[in-house]
Design a protein around this motif. Structure first.
Motif, PDB file in Angstrom:
ATOM      1  N   PRO A 189     -55.742  63.375 104.362  1.00 19.89           N
ATOM      2  CA  PRO A 189     -55.892  63.204 105.817  1.00 19.89           C
ATOM      3  C   PRO A 189     -56.412  61.816 106.178  1.00 19.89           C
ATOM      4  CG  PRO A 189     -56.864  65.277 105.082  1.00 19.89           C
ATOM      5  CD  PRO A 189     -56.564  64.486 103.852  1.00 19.89           C
ATOM      6  N   SER A 190     -56.173  61.403 107.399  1.00 15.32           N
ATOM      7  CA  SER A 190     -56.681  60.120 107.889  1.00 15.32           C
ATOM      8  C   SER A 190     -58.162  60.256 108.238  1.00 15.32           C
ATOM      9  CB  SER A 190     -55.887  59.671 109.112  1.00 15.32           C
ATOM     10  OG  SER A 190     -55.948  60.656 110.130  1.00 15.32           O
ATOM     11  N   PRO A 191     -58.911  59.140 108.243  1.00 16.20           N
ATOM     12  CA  PRO A 191     -60.365  59.195 108.483  1.00 16.20           C
ATOM     13  C   PRO A 191     -60.753  59.861 109.796  1.00 16.20           C
ATOM     14  CG  PRO A 191     -59.750  57.056 107.600  1.00 16.20           C
ATOM     15  CD  PRO A 191     -58.462  57.773 107.896  1.00 16.20           C
ATOM     16  N   GLU A 192     -59.958  59.664 110.857  1.00 17.77           N
ATOM     17  CA  GLU A 192     -60.318  60.235 112.161  1.00 17.77           C
ATOM     18  C   GLU A 192     -60.185  61.751 112.202  1.00 17.77           C
ATOM     19  OE1 GLU A 192     -56.029  58.633 112.583  1.00 17.77           O
ATOM     20  OE2 GLU A 192     -57.935  57.989 111.683  1.00 17.77           O
ATOM     21  N   GLU A 193     -59.601  62.345 111.137  1.00 16.67           N
ATOM     22  CA  GLU A 193     -59.473  63.791 111.065  1.00 16.67           C
ATOM     23  C   GLU A 193     -60.601  64.434 110.242  1.00 16.67           C
ATOM     24  OE1 GLU A 193     -54.620  64.325 111.183  1.00 16.67           O
ATOM     25  OE2 GLU A 193     -55.552  63.788 109.269  1.00 16.67           O
ATOM     26  N   GLY A 194     -61.531  63.599 109.754  1.00 25.32           N
ATOM     27  CA  GLY A 194     -62.569  64.084 108.856  1.00 25.32           C
ATOM     28  C   GLY A 194     -63.790  64.635 109.567  1.00 25.32           C
ATOM     29  N   GLN A 195     -64.635  65.287 108.794  1.00 22.49           N
ATOM     30  CA  GLN A 195     -65.825  65.946 109.332  1.00 22.49           C
ATOM     31  C   GLN A 195     -66.726  64.994 110.118  1.00 22.49           C
ATOM     32  OE1 GLN A 195     -69.373  67.004 106.784  1.00 22.49           O
ATOM     33  NE2 GLN A 195     -68.589  69.079 107.090  1.00 22.49           N
ATOM     34  N   SER A 196     -66.871  63.765 109.645  1.00 22.25           N
ATOM     35  CA  SER A 196     -67.783  62.824 110.300  1.00 22.25           C
ATOM     36  C   SER A 196     -67.361  62.506 111.729  1.00 22.25           C
ATOM     37  CB  SER A 196     -67.887  61.526 109.495  1.00 22.25           C
ATOM     38  OG  SER A 196     -66.623  60.881 109.411  1.00 22.25           O
ATOM     39  N   GLU A 197     -66.089  62.754 112.067  1.00 22.71           N
ATOM     40  CA  GLU A 197     -65.599  62.510 113.419  1.00 22.71           C
ATOM     41  C   GLU A 197     -65.687  63.751 114.311  1.00 22.71           C
ATOM     42  OE1 GLU A 197     -64.708  59.470 114.632  1.00 22.71           O
ATOM     43  OE2 GLU A 197     -65.547  58.856 112.696  1.00 22.71           O
ATOM     44  N   ASP A 198     -66.132  64.853 113.742  1.00 18.71           N
ATOM     45  CA  ASP A 198     -66.330  66.079 114.519  1.00 18.71           C
ATOM     46  C   ASP A 198     -67.719  66.003 115.142  1.00 18.71           C
ATOM     47  OD1 ASP A 198     -66.546  68.599 115.594  1.00 18.71           O
ATOM     48  OD2 ASP A 198     -66.023  69.673 113.749  1.00 18.71           O
ATOM     49  N   HIS A 199     -67.798  65.417 116.341  1.00 25.71           N
ATOM     50  CA  HIS A 199     -69.089  65.108 116.942  1.00 25.71           C
ATOM     51  C   HIS A 199     -69.884  66.366 117.300  1.00 25.71           C
ATOM     52  CE1 HIS A 199     -67.798  61.008 116.854  1.00 25.71           C
ATOM     53  NE2 HIS A 199     -66.791  61.231 117.683  1.00 25.71           N
ATOM     54  N   VAL A 204     -76.845  67.796 116.219  1.00 27.89           N
ATOM     55  CA  VAL A 204     -77.794  68.896 116.027  1.00 27.89           C
ATOM     56  C   VAL A 204     -78.683  69.008 117.260  1.00 27.89           C
ATOM     57  CG1 VAL A 204     -79.730  69.759 114.645  1.00 27.89           C
ATOM     58  CG2 VAL A 204     -77.785  68.644 113.520  1.00 27.89           C
ATOM     59  N   VAL A 205     -78.799  70.219 117.794  1.00 33.66           N
ATOM     60  CA  VAL A 205     -79.656  70.458 118.947  1.00 33.66           C
ATOM     61  C   VAL A 205     -80.815  71.361 118.529  1.00 33.66           C
ATOM     62  CG1 VAL A 205     -77.792  70.170 120.612  1.00 33.66           C
ATOM     63  CG2 VAL A 205     -78.275  72.442 119.711  1.00 33.66           C
ATOM     64  N   GLN A 206     -81.953  71.174 119.153  1.00 26.03           N
ATOM     65  CA  GLN A 206     -83.115  72.009 118.864  1.00 26.03           C
ATOM     66  C   GLN A 206     -83.269  73.056 119.960  1.00 26.03           C
ATOM     67  OE1 GLN A 206     -87.486  70.909 119.301  1.00 26.03           O
ATOM     68  NE2 GLN A 206     -87.285  70.824 117.067  1.00 26.03           N
ATOM     69  N   LEU A 207     -83.262  74.312 119.549  1.00 26.38           N
ATOM     70  CA  LEU A 207     -83.437  75.417 120.481  1.00 26.38           C
ATOM     71  C   LEU A 207     -84.886  75.884 120.433  1.00 26.38           C
ATOM     72  CD1 LEU A 207     -80.257  77.502 119.520  1.00 26.38           C
ATOM     73  CD2 LEU A 207     -80.438  75.649 121.192  1.00 26.38           C
ATOM     74  N   GLN A 208     -85.496  76.005 121.601  1.00 27.39           N
ATOM     75  CA  GLN A 208     -86.868  76.510 121.698  1.00 27.39           C
ATOM     76  C   GLN A 208     -86.804  77.924 122.270  1.00 27.39           C
ATOM     77  OE1 GLN A 208     -88.959  73.583 124.050  1.00 27.39           O
ATOM     78  NE2 GLN A 208     -89.007  72.096 122.399  1.00 27.39           N
ATOM     79  N   VAL A 237     -79.787  73.606 115.195  1.00 29.52           N
ATOM     80  CA  VAL A 237     -78.459  74.182 114.992  1.00 29.52           C
ATOM     81  C   VAL A 237     -77.403  73.163 115.402  1.00 29.52           C
ATOM     82  CG1 VAL A 237     -78.453  75.236 117.300  1.00 29.52           C
ATOM     83  CG2 VAL A 237     -76.996  76.188 115.503  1.00 29.52           C
ATOM     84  N   ARG A 238     -76.271  73.216 114.749  1.00 34.81           N
ATOM     85  CA  ARG A 238     -75.165  72.334 115.131  1.00 34.81           C
ATOM     86  C   ARG A 238     -74.683  72.725 116.528  1.00 34.81           C
ATOM     87  NH1 ARG A 238     -73.556  69.506 110.673  1.00 34.81           N
ATOM     88  NH2 ARG A 238     -74.058  70.417 108.637  1.00 34.81           N
ATOM     89  N   ALA A 239     -74.334  71.736 117.336  1.00 34.47           N
ATOM     90  CA  ALA A 239     -73.868  72.016 118.698  1.00 34.47           C
ATOM     91  C   ALA A 239     -72.664  72.951 118.674  1.00 34.47           C
ATOM     92  CB  ALA A 239     -73.523  70.708 119.412  1.00 34.47           C
ATOM     93  N   ALA A 240     -71.809  72.796 117.668  1.00 35.47           N
ATOM     94  CA  ALA A 240     -70.618  73.640 117.563  1.00 35.47           C
ATOM     95  C   ALA A 240     -70.961  75.098 117.296  1.00 35.47           C
ATOM     96  CB  ALA A 240     -69.704  73.115 116.454  1.00 35.47           C
ATOM     97  N   LEU A 274     -78.619  72.287 125.759  1.00 34.30           N
ATOM     98  CA  LEU A 274     -77.248  72.709 125.491  1.00 34.30           C
ATOM     99  C   LEU A 274     -76.206  71.830 126.183  1.00 34.30           C
ATOM    100  CD1 LEU A 274     -77.614  76.595 125.834  1.00 34.30           C
ATOM    101  CD2 LEU A 274     -77.586  75.232 123.751  1.00 34.30           C
ATOM    102  N   TYR A 275     -76.650  70.927 127.030  1.00 39.10           N
ATOM    103  CA  TYR A 275     -75.685  70.123 127.787  1.00 39.10           C
ATOM    104  C   TYR A 275     -74.718  69.410 126.842  1.00 39.10           C
ATOM    105  CZ  TYR A 275     -73.692  66.834 131.098  1.00 39.10           C
ATOM    106  OH  TYR A 275     -72.809  66.118 131.884  1.00 39.10           O
ATOM    107  N   GLY A 276     -73.433  69.609 127.080  1.00 38.47           N
ATOM    108  CA  GLY A 276     -72.415  68.948 126.276  1.00 38.47           C
ATOM    109  C   GLY A 276     -71.978  69.710 125.049  1.00 38.47           C
ATOM    110  N   ALA A 277     -72.701  70.790 124.712  1.00 38.48           N
ATOM    111  CA  ALA A 277     -72.293  71.599 123.556  1.00 38.48           C
ATOM    112  C   ALA A 277     -71.089  72.458 123.922  1.00 38.48           C
ATOM    113  CB  ALA A 277     -73.444  72.480 123.088  1.00 38.48           C
TER     114      ALA A 277
END
Length: 291
Positions: A189-199, A204-208, A237-240, A274-277
């Motif tokens: 796969p091309s670099p833009e299809e890799g995990q590091s590009e999955d924003h 990571v968001v912190q849930l209270q 937790v990951r935003a995803a 959670l904004y943007g998740a």
């Protein structure tokens, strides 16, 4: 396999597991995993080759044994146990626990992914390959897709695949039980299809999380349930994944803790995080700012 000792079966099952779920195995891995000598590891590979001559082929350049297209597992790999092993980096491939019966029960799962699908996805991810498959969605039915997978995820209710979807040109979630006719593609796969590009995955968001201020009469019980420190549980937790976690635990994500009912025993104190998740339609009571 009856002619082999228990220890030998463990080693042969390890070879079987490594081939099935990573696509390869090396002599040095067997030596390291079981603290064997090279001669013993060589014998194990020879025994496995004799038992399943078409399962693997040796590459002289890379000095590795690779899975073949004619591979058929020698050992039975239970889907549920295998997913747990993969999630915890346990890779002995030997499911038997002998005559011991452990007094442990877990809730029954209503859906169990196909073991061959799990194996091919694992191979593709470990070897950085894309895949073609047929995927059946609730909205559009069955259709062919090309994906670049990077993670297999337990969302608490079912297993899904996190992957780049070449059709929508975005990273998305795909339910494992809806995947059929999977093929590993040879191209890298091309670099833009890799995990590091999955924003969404990399963020990571912190849930209270706190006891629900309106629905819980004795908040100390909830604090004990979740091991809360100073009355709060902080979860990174990951935003995803945030939406899945919040739905699984019925966390009230409304701005002012307005959800009622005994199922809502937890409240997300900092819902602005959670904004943007993505997948926030799953988060109970969450509403985006209207501005």
């Amino acid at each position: 396999m009856d002619e082999f000792s228990f220890a030998q079966k463990q080693r042969l099952a390890y070879i079987d597991f490594k081939l099935y779920f990573t696509g390869m195995v090396t002599r040095s891995e067997i030596v390291s995993h079981f603290e064997l000598g090279l001669a013993a590891a060589t014998r194990d590979l020879k025994f496995y080759k004799e038992s399943a001559p078409e399962n693997m082929a040796y590459d002289n350049v890379e000095r590795k044994y690779f899975i073949t297209t004619k591979f058929k597992p020698v050992f039975k790999h239970d889907a549920r146990r295998t997913l747990i092993k993969l999630a915890n980096n346990i890779s002995d491939g030997f499911d038997s626990i002998g005559d011991t019966l452990f007094p442990i029960e877990s809730p029954s799962q209503l859906n169990v992914p196909d073991i061959d699908v799990i194996a091919k996805l694992s191979q593709a991810i470990i070897n950085n390959k894309s895949i073609s498959l047929i995927y059946t969605s609730l909205s559009s039915g069955s259709g062919a897709r090309e994906l670049v997978p990077h993670s297999i995820v337990d969302n608490g209710l079912r297993w899904h695949l996190r992957a780049y979807d070449r059709k929508s040109k975005s990273f998305r979630d795909f339910v494992l039980t809806r995947i059929t006719q999977i093929t590993i593609l040879p191209q890298t796969p091309s670099p833009e299809e890799g995990q590091s590009e999955d924003h969404q995955w990399m963020r990571v968001v912190q849930l209270q999380i706190v006891p629900h201020p309106n629905n819980v009469k004795h908040p100390t019980a909830i604090k004990l349930d979740f091991g809360m420190k100073k009355g709060m549980l902080e979860v990174n937790v990951r935003a995803a994944m945030a939406g899945y976690l919040l739905r699984r635990w019925n966390v009230d994500c409304s701005e002012k803790a307005t959800l009622s009912g005994s199922e809502y025993q937890l409240y997300l104190q900092n819902n602005k995080t959670l904004y943007g998740a993505e997948n926030l339609a799953l988060a109970p009571g969450y509403q985006k700012d209207k501005d």
